[in-house]
Design a protein around this motif. Structure first.
Motif, PDB file in Angstrom:
ATOM      1  N   ASN A  54    -100.421   8.261 -21.203  1.00 52.99           N
ATOM      2  CA  ASN A  54     -99.803   9.450 -22.329  1.00 52.99           C
ATOM      3  C   ASN A  54    -100.980   9.857 -23.065  1.00 52.99           C
ATOM      4  OD1 ASN A  54     -98.496  10.674 -24.384  1.00 52.99           O
ATOM      5  ND2 ASN A  54     -97.323   8.739 -25.103  1.00 52.99           N
ATOM      6  N   PRO A  55    -101.017  11.360 -22.977  1.00 54.77           N
ATOM      7  CA  PRO A  55    -102.143  11.907 -23.537  1.00 54.77           C
ATOM      8  C   PRO A  55    -102.313  12.000 -24.942  1.00 54.77           C
ATOM      9  CG  PRO A  55    -100.877  13.400 -22.265  1.00 54.77           C
ATOM     10  CD  PRO A  55    -100.214  12.227 -21.912  1.00 54.77           C
ATOM     11  N   THR A  56    -101.239  11.623 -25.672  1.00 55.08           N
ATOM     12  CA  THR A  56    -101.237  11.623 -27.174  1.00 55.08           C
ATOM     13  C   THR A  56    -101.555  10.366 -27.581  1.00 55.08           C
ATOM     14  OG1 THR A  56     -99.025  11.341 -27.158  1.00 55.08           O
ATOM     15  CG2 THR A  56     -99.601  13.515 -27.588  1.00 55.08           C
ATOM     16  N   VAL A  57    -101.748   9.129 -26.763  1.00 53.64           N
ATOM     17  CA  VAL A  57    -102.315   8.035 -27.178  1.00 53.64           C
ATOM     18  C   VAL A  57    -103.635   7.893 -27.581  1.00 53.64           C
ATOM     19  CG1 VAL A  57    -102.508   5.665 -26.278  1.00 53.64           C
ATOM     20  CG2 VAL A  57    -100.377   6.634 -25.871  1.00 53.64           C
ATOM     21  N   GLY A  58    -104.492   8.732 -26.506  1.00 54.96           N
ATOM     22  CA  GLY A  58    -106.049   8.675 -27.108  1.00 54.96           C
ATOM     23  C   GLY A  58    -106.340   9.477 -28.367  1.00 54.96           C
ATOM     24  N   LEU A  59    -105.491  10.538 -28.515  1.00 54.63           N
ATOM     25  CA  LEU A  59    -105.469  11.300 -29.630  1.00 54.63           C
ATOM     26  C   LEU A  59    -105.161  10.345 -31.009  1.00 54.63           C
ATOM     27  CD1 LEU A  59    -105.930  14.209 -31.150  1.00 54.63           C
ATOM     28  CD2 LEU A  59    -103.479  14.397 -30.927  1.00 54.63           C
ATOM     29  N   ILE A  60    -104.121   9.709 -31.020  1.00 55.02           N
ATOM     30  CA  ILE A  60    -103.733   9.005 -32.137  1.00 55.02           C
ATOM     31  C   ILE A  60    -104.302   7.738 -32.331  1.00 55.02           C
ATOM     32  CG2 ILE A  60    -101.831   7.350 -33.217  1.00 55.02           C
ATOM     33  CD1 ILE A  60    -101.357  10.479 -33.042  1.00 55.02           C
ATOM     34  N   GLU A  61    -104.725   6.946 -31.232  1.00 59.81           N
ATOM     35  CA  GLU A  61    -105.707   5.957 -31.269  1.00 59.81           C
ATOM     36  C   GLU A  61    -107.150   6.316 -31.932  1.00 59.81           C
ATOM     37  OE1 GLU A  61    -105.199   2.469 -31.188  1.00 59.81           O
ATOM     38  OE2 GLU A  61    -103.177   2.960 -31.087  1.00 59.81           O
ATOM     39  N   GLY A  62    -107.721   7.245 -31.355  1.00 64.16           N
ATOM     40  CA  GLY A  62    -109.030   7.956 -31.678  1.00 64.16           C
ATOM     41  C   GLY A  62    -109.093   8.407 -33.200  1.00 64.16           C
ATOM     42  N   PHE A  63    -107.945   8.710 -33.736  1.00 63.31           N
ATOM     43  CA  PHE A  63    -107.865   9.169 -35.106  1.00 63.31           C
ATOM     44  C   PHE A  63    -107.810   8.098 -35.777  1.00 63.31           C
ATOM     45  CE2 PHE A  63    -105.514  10.142 -38.749  1.00 63.31           C
ATOM     46  CZ  PHE A  63    -106.289  10.954 -39.561  1.00 63.31           C
ATOM     47  N   GLY A  70    -112.029  -0.443 -36.134  1.00 63.21           N
ATOM     48  CA  GLY A  70    -111.284  -1.418 -35.013  1.00 63.21           C
ATOM     49  C   GLY A  70    -111.937  -0.973 -33.667  1.00 63.21           C
ATOM     50  N   VAL A  71    -110.919  -1.066 -32.831  1.00 68.69           N
ATOM     51  CA  VAL A  71    -111.418  -1.142 -31.203  1.00 68.69           C
ATOM     52  C   VAL A  71    -111.363   0.489 -30.773  1.00 68.69           C
ATOM     53  CG1 VAL A  71    -110.637  -1.775 -28.750  1.00 68.69           C
ATOM     54  CG2 VAL A  71    -110.254  -3.307 -30.763  1.00 68.69           C
ATOM     55  N   PRO A  72    -112.377   1.003 -30.370  1.00 71.84           N
ATOM     56  CA  PRO A  72    -112.447   2.372 -30.010  1.00 71.84           C
ATOM     57  C   PRO A  72    -111.538   2.580 -29.014  1.00 71.84           C
ATOM     58  CG  PRO A  72    -114.342   1.252 -29.511  1.00 71.84           C
ATOM     59  CD  PRO A  72    -113.729   0.328 -30.201  1.00 71.84           C
ATOM     60  N   ILE A  73    -111.186   3.893 -28.442  1.00 69.61           N
ATOM     61  CA  ILE A  73    -110.461   4.279 -27.573  1.00 69.61           C
ATOM     62  C   ILE A  73    -111.219   3.953 -26.331  1.00 69.61           C
ATOM     63  CG2 ILE A  73    -109.185   6.033 -28.738  1.00 69.61           C
ATOM     64  CD1 ILE A  73    -110.784   8.187 -27.342  1.00 69.61           C
ATOM     65  N   THR A  74    -110.390   3.874 -25.150  1.00 69.60           N
ATOM     66  CA  THR A  74    -110.873   3.584 -23.872  1.00 69.60           C
ATOM     67  C   THR A  74    -111.147   4.770 -23.008  1.00 69.60           C
ATOM     68  OG1 THR A  74    -108.793   3.446 -22.657  1.00 69.60           O
ATOM     69  CG2 THR A  74    -109.577   1.293 -23.500  1.00 69.60           C
ATOM     70  N   PHE A  75    -112.028   4.681 -21.934  1.00 71.42           N
ATOM     71  CA  PHE A  75    -112.239   5.890 -21.141  1.00 71.42           C
ATOM     72  C   PHE A  75    -110.848   6.534 -20.586  1.00 71.42           C
ATOM     73  CE2 PHE A  75    -113.210   7.770 -16.956  1.00 71.42           C
ATOM     74  CZ  PHE A  75    -113.908   8.800 -17.317  1.00 71.42           C
ATOM     75  N   THR A  76    -109.951   5.490 -20.132  1.00 74.40           N
ATOM     76  CA  THR A  76    -108.743   5.935 -19.628  1.00 74.40           C
ATOM     77  C   THR A  76    -107.950   6.862 -20.542  1.00 74.40           C
ATOM     78  OG1 THR A  76    -108.314   3.977 -18.450  1.00 74.40           O
ATOM     79  CG2 THR A  76    -106.609   5.439 -18.432  1.00 74.40           C
ATOM     80  N   MET A  77    -107.987   6.480 -21.838  1.00 75.00           N
ATOM     81  CA  MET A  77    -107.326   7.023 -22.852  1.00 75.00           C
ATOM     82  C   MET A  77    -108.069   8.629 -23.108  1.00 75.00           C
ATOM     83  SD  MET A  77    -106.608   4.490 -25.921  1.00 75.00           S
ATOM     84  CE  MET A  77    -105.623   3.158 -25.587  1.00 75.00           C
ATOM     85  N   MET A  78    -109.198   8.504 -23.069  1.00 76.02           N
ATOM     86  CA  MET A  78    -110.193   9.658 -23.334  1.00 76.02           C
ATOM     87  C   MET A  78    -109.571  10.739 -22.277  1.00 76.02           C
ATOM     88  SD  MET A  78    -111.839  11.457 -25.101  1.00 76.02           S
ATOM     89  CE  MET A  78    -112.973  10.809 -26.519  1.00 76.02           C
ATOM     90  N   ALA A  79    -109.818  10.160 -20.821  1.00 75.48           N
ATOM     91  CA  ALA A  79    -109.750  10.971 -19.688  1.00 75.48           C
ATOM     92  C   ALA A  79    -108.380  11.700 -19.817  1.00 75.48           C
ATOM     93  CB  ALA A  79    -110.176  10.472 -18.511  1.00 75.48           C
ATOM     94  N   SER A  80    -107.236  10.704 -20.085  1.00 75.53           N
ATOM     95  CA  SER A  80    -105.970  11.344 -20.025  1.00 75.53           C
ATOM     96  C   SER A  80    -105.588  12.324 -21.143  1.00 75.53           C
ATOM     97  CB  SER A  80    -105.056  10.108 -20.356  1.00 75.53           C
ATOM     98  OG  SER A  80    -103.719  10.551 -20.411  1.00 75.53           O
ATOM     99  N   MET A  81    -106.272  12.146 -22.166  1.00 74.41           N
ATOM    100  CA  MET A  81    -106.005  13.288 -23.084  1.00 74.41           C
ATOM    101  C   MET A  81    -106.693  14.545 -22.765  1.00 74.41           C
ATOM    102  SD  MET A  81    -107.251  12.762 -27.165  1.00 74.41           S
ATOM    103  CE  MET A  81    -109.190  12.705 -26.994  1.00 74.41           C
ATOM    104  N   VAL A  82    -107.861  14.552 -22.155  1.00 79.63           N
ATOM    105  CA  VAL A  82    -108.560  15.778 -22.096  1.00 79.63           C
ATOM    106  C   VAL A  82    -107.979  16.309 -20.888  1.00 79.63           C
ATOM    107  CG1 VAL A  82    -110.644  16.498 -20.955  1.00 79.63           C
ATOM    108  CG2 VAL A  82    -110.976  15.026 -22.899  1.00 79.63           C
ATOM    109  N   SER A  83    -107.483  15.822 -19.783  1.00 82.68           N
ATOM    110  CA  SER A  83    -106.987  16.031 -18.466  1.00 82.68           C
ATOM    111  C   SER A  83    -105.584  16.887 -18.962  1.00 82.68           C
ATOM    112  CB  SER A  83    -106.706  15.127 -17.485  1.00 82.68           C
ATOM    113  OG  SER A  83    -105.950  13.866 -17.908  1.00 82.68           O
ATOM    114  N   GLY A  84    -104.804  15.839 -19.913  1.00 78.72           N
ATOM    115  CA  GLY A  84    -103.599  16.602 -20.304  1.00 78.72           C
ATOM    116  C   GLY A  84    -103.609  17.738 -21.133  1.00 78.72           C
ATOM    117  N   LEU A  85    -104.689  17.955 -21.850  1.00 83.10           N
ATOM    118  CA  LEU A  85    -104.956  19.250 -22.777  1.00 83.10           C
ATOM    119  C   LEU A  85    -105.341  20.457 -21.691  1.00 83.10           C
ATOM    120  CD1 LEU A  85    -106.675  19.678 -25.986  1.00 83.10           C
ATOM    121  CD2 LEU A  85    -107.665  20.861 -24.019  1.00 83.10           C
ATOM    122  N   VAL A  86    -105.986  20.086 -20.897  1.00 86.22           N
ATOM    123  CA  VAL A  86    -106.674  21.180 -19.879  1.00 86.22           C
ATOM    124  C   VAL A  86    -105.488  21.617 -18.933  1.00 86.22           C
ATOM    125  CG1 VAL A  86    -108.217  21.737 -17.859  1.00 86.22           C
ATOM    126  CG2 VAL A  86    -109.162  20.912 -20.007  1.00 86.22           C
TER     127      VAL A  86
END
Length: 107
Positions: A54-63, A70-86
């Protein structure tokens, strides 16, 4: 991401008025699939990969990580967020440019 999704929905709403009625239901369902009130760690471990697509999971968890720690976002969350945005921006611009020629005739 919001701009891309808005371009898609606004362009399609000109020709199909039902999209305007469907948007609140889709947004409400998407709100429950995004960890705004609850933490993403509450979802079972076997569903974490699918959940992080889910592209918004990375955004919310990063914020949440930047404010609360706490625990930083994973690479999958970041990649999903950037690919969803683009993807939403490119598809939104393509749909809008293809459909906009007929806006004046319909509206």
């Amino acid at each position: 991401m919001g701009l891309g999704l808005t371009l898609i929905v606004a362009s399609l709403t000109v020709y199909h008025r039902d999209f305007g009625y469907a948007v609140p239901f889709v947004l409400q369902a998407w709100n429950y699939l995004t960890p705004i009130v609850y933490s993403s760690s509450l979802s079972p471990e076997r569903w974490q990969f699918l959940y992080s697509l889910n592209p918004t999971v990375g955004l919310i968890e990063g914020f949440r990580w930047s404010v609360l720690g706490g625990v930083p976002i994973t690479f999958t969350m970041m990649a999903s967020m950037v690919s969803g945005l683009v993807a939403s921006l490119v598809i939104g611009m393509a749909v809008f440019q293809k459909i906009e020629r007929g806006f004046a005739d319909i509206v």
